[in-house]
Scaffold this motif. Sequence first.
Motif, PDB file in Angstrom:
ATOM      1  N   ARG A 122      13.965   4.370   2.254  1.00  0.00           N
ATOM      2  CA  ARG A 122      15.378   4.697   2.480  1.00  0.00           C
ATOM      3  C   ARG A 122      15.903   5.714   1.462  1.00  0.00           C
ATOM      4  O   ARG A 122      16.608   6.663   1.821  1.00  0.00           O
ATOM      5  CB  ARG A 122      16.202   3.405   2.408  1.00  0.00           C
ATOM      6  N   GLU A 123      15.543   5.524   0.190  1.00  0.00           N
ATOM      7  CA  GLU A 123      16.099   6.382  -0.858  1.00  0.00           C
ATOM      8  C   GLU A 123      15.289   7.647  -1.105  1.00  0.00           C
ATOM      9  O   GLU A 123      15.848   8.685  -1.482  1.00  0.00           O
ATOM     10  CB  GLU A 123      16.220   5.572  -2.162  1.00  0.00           C
ATOM     11  N   LEU A 124      13.970   7.587  -0.924  1.00  0.00           N
ATOM     12  CA  LEU A 124      13.112   8.728  -1.249  1.00  0.00           C
ATOM     13  C   LEU A 124      12.392   9.312  -0.041  1.00  0.00           C
ATOM     14  O   LEU A 124      11.786  10.380  -0.136  1.00  0.00           O
ATOM     15  CB  LEU A 124      12.069   8.319  -2.303  1.00  0.00           C
ATOM     16  N   ASP A 125      12.435   8.575   1.086  1.00  0.00           N
ATOM     17  CA  ASP A 125      11.744   9.005   2.306  1.00  0.00           C
ATOM     18  C   ASP A 125      10.237   9.123   2.075  1.00  0.00           C
ATOM     19  O   ASP A 125       9.586  10.047   2.569  1.00  0.00           O
ATOM     20  CB  ASP A 125      12.321  10.340   2.805  1.00  0.00           C
ATOM     21  N   LEU A 126       9.694   8.178   1.313  1.00  0.00           N
ATOM     22  CA  LEU A 126       8.261   8.207   0.985  1.00  0.00           C
ATOM     23  C   LEU A 126       7.603   6.883   1.372  1.00  0.00           C
ATOM     24  O   LEU A 126       8.090   5.810   1.010  1.00  0.00           O
ATOM     25  CB  LEU A 126       8.071   8.454  -0.520  1.00  0.00           C
ATOM     26  N   PRO A 127       6.462   6.953   2.092  1.00  0.00           N
ATOM     27  CA  PRO A 127       5.755   5.735   2.493  1.00  0.00           C
ATOM     28  C   PRO A 127       4.857   5.203   1.378  1.00  0.00           C
ATOM     29  O   PRO A 127       4.389   5.959   0.525  1.00  0.00           O
ATOM     30  CB  PRO A 127       4.914   6.205   3.683  1.00  0.00           C
ATOM     31  N   SER A 128       4.605   3.899   1.397  1.00  0.00           N
ATOM     32  CA  SER A 128       3.753   3.282   0.379  1.00  0.00           C
ATOM     33  C   SER A 128       3.035   2.075   0.964  1.00  0.00           C
ATOM     34  O   SER A 128       3.413   1.565   2.031  1.00  0.00           O
ATOM     35  CB  SER A 128       4.587   2.837  -0.830  1.00  0.00           C
ATOM     36  N   SER A 129       2.004   1.636   0.273  1.00  0.00           N
ATOM     37  CA  SER A 129       1.314   0.388   0.600  1.00  0.00           C
ATOM     38  C   SER A 129       1.354  -0.509  -0.623  1.00  0.00           C
ATOM     39  O   SER A 129       1.273  -0.022  -1.753  1.00  0.00           O
ATOM     40  CB  SER A 129      -0.132   0.654   1.018  1.00  0.00           C
ATOM     41  N   ILE A 130       1.475  -1.814  -0.397  1.00  0.00           N
ATOM     42  CA  ILE A 130       1.567  -2.770  -1.502  1.00  0.00           C
ATOM     43  C   ILE A 130       0.526  -3.869  -1.318  1.00  0.00           C
ATOM     44  O   ILE A 130       0.406  -4.457  -0.237  1.00  0.00           O
ATOM     45  CB  ILE A 130       2.978  -3.389  -1.583  1.00  0.00           C
ATOM     46  N   GLY A 131      -0.228  -4.104  -2.379  1.00  0.00           N
ATOM     47  CA  GLY A 131      -1.170  -5.212  -2.410  1.00  0.00           C
ATOM     48  C   GLY A 131      -0.586  -6.340  -3.238  1.00  0.00           C
ATOM     49  O   GLY A 131      -0.008  -6.098  -4.297  1.00  0.00           O
ATOM     50  N   ILE A 132      -0.728  -7.576  -2.762  1.00  0.00           N
ATOM     51  CA  ILE A 132      -0.203  -8.761  -3.456  1.00  0.00           C
ATOM     52  C   ILE A 132      -1.360  -9.686  -3.769  1.00  0.00           C
ATOM     53  O   ILE A 132      -2.134 -10.050  -2.879  1.00  0.00           O
ATOM     54  CB  ILE A 132       0.833  -9.489  -2.579  1.00  0.00           C
ATOM     55  N   ALA A 133      -1.490 -10.070  -5.043  1.00  0.00           N
ATOM     56  CA  ALA A 133      -2.635 -10.896  -5.445  1.00  0.00           C
ATOM     57  C   ALA A 133      -2.327 -11.576  -6.784  1.00  0.00           C
ATOM     58  O   ALA A 133      -1.331 -11.249  -7.440  1.00  0.00           O
ATOM     59  CB  ALA A 133      -3.886 -10.036  -5.558  1.00  0.00           C
ATOM     60  N   ALA A 156      -5.078  -7.089  -6.442  1.00  0.00           N
ATOM     61  CA  ALA A 156      -3.901  -6.389  -5.932  1.00  0.00           C
ATOM     62  C   ALA A 156      -4.243  -4.944  -5.577  1.00  0.00           C
ATOM     63  O   ALA A 156      -3.817  -4.422  -4.540  1.00  0.00           O
ATOM     64  CB  ALA A 156      -2.782  -6.445  -6.960  1.00  0.00           C
ATOM     65  N   LYS A 157      -5.011  -4.288  -6.449  1.00  0.00           N
ATOM     66  CA  LYS A 157      -5.448  -2.921  -6.189  1.00  0.00           C
ATOM     67  C   LYS A 157      -6.309  -2.867  -4.927  1.00  0.00           C
ATOM     68  O   LYS A 157      -6.146  -1.977  -4.072  1.00  0.00           O
ATOM     69  CB  LYS A 157      -6.239  -2.400  -7.386  1.00  0.00           C
ATOM     70  N   THR A 158      -7.222  -3.808  -4.803  1.00  0.00           N
ATOM     71  CA  THR A 158      -8.083  -3.868  -3.621  1.00  0.00           C
ATOM     72  C   THR A 158      -7.261  -4.083  -2.365  1.00  0.00           C
ATOM     73  O   THR A 158      -7.484  -3.447  -1.330  1.00  0.00           O
ATOM     74  CB  THR A 158      -9.115  -5.002  -3.778  1.00  0.00           C
TER      75      THR A 158
END
Length: 414
Positions: free
Chosen positions: A136-147, A153-155
């Motif tokens: 919404r604020e930067l118009d940039l996509p991302s992926s998030i790992g939760i561990a 988390a990186k994997t």
Amino acid sequence: MQSKARIIFHLDMNSFYASVEQAHDPSLKGKAIAVAGNPKERRGILVTCSYEARAKGIYTTMSVWEAKRKCPELILLPPNFERYRAASKAMFDILRSYTPLVEPVSIDEGYMDVSDVEMEQDPIAFAETIQNRIIRELDLPSSIGIAPNKFLAKTASNMKKPMGITVLRKREVEEKLWPLPVIEMHGVGGSTAKKLAEFDIHTIGDLANATPGILREKLGKIGIRLSERANGIDNRVVDPESVFDTKSVGNSTTLPYDETNIEEIEKVFRRLSKKVASRLDAKNLAGRSITIHIRDVNWKNKTRSKTVSNRLYNENEIFQLAVELFHASWNGDPIRLLGVTVNNVYDKGESVEQLSIFNFEEHAKEEPILKLVEQLQTKFGKDSIKRGIKVKKKASLESKTSFSKDFLDDHESR
């Protein structure tokens, strides 16, 4: 009393440079674009490309000419490092609005420890909140790992792109990671995978179940560390201060042609030495050793290193040592890539230089000044006068490249 389970996020921006360009110029959205070097020279390679380009078989590190041949409609853009740095800083500012435990590891990725964050939602919904805010604020996509740790988390963040959110639990390691080829494990490069294959370790599961003694014998401490990672073990903390721990400063370049002319090779070493010296000067650093990197026409990589007795930061000294190492190791094969790195760097203001027959005269000239300073300190107090103050220098253009961690200086003012 059982300790509270850790919740670690690893956020990885998707096709960061290309996404920043598309956010800057919306007319580029939905098109195959790539950020690249000089398209007229072979060293022009793709630094990154959009997912639209990837769908057409384009990938990072592909040469410009090959990419254009494969995808004639590919839009090539020169890198705009200041634009990427600004976007990176804005992204990390968003992350720090949720927790101070944010550890940047590169311009487009970082860890968050949200174990103690009071969440109104579950961790997945919380990750979605962060991901949607960055869109919404930067118009940039991302992926998030939760561990529960940094490695997992990186994997996890690599498992679904773009705009993925993936949970990876330690109990799922055997099922989800062990069947994969060992080369797909974070921290294992081609040379390590080749070494592991020599003693019949081909999958992450093979690595996880290998005898620790053999791993230590073949790979040293890194073998034990990789074994732990393969079993989902990683006790590293999310450390916001690690961003300032610079260990080396280097620069490399792919040559326009496979080179055998020693004069041209030395010119390249001169340019690289100048850039490294400029970056060291901008950060007021010196090093204790130097490494050169050589890649020949057959893509064989070779490194040579040397430790020095005095602090290393001067362009001429870096150049002379680099050329000396090159002459001692070159077998005459055409050269494709060269690199120079000064290692084990530290603040020049904290160093003590060893006197030698080459520099004692320089220090002798300073003796009257040192005596005067000592007299003034005795009369007016130790802090009344100092030999010098450290002035933060403005980084040169060479120091603001995408491949160094110099952009992390932006985080000092947070």
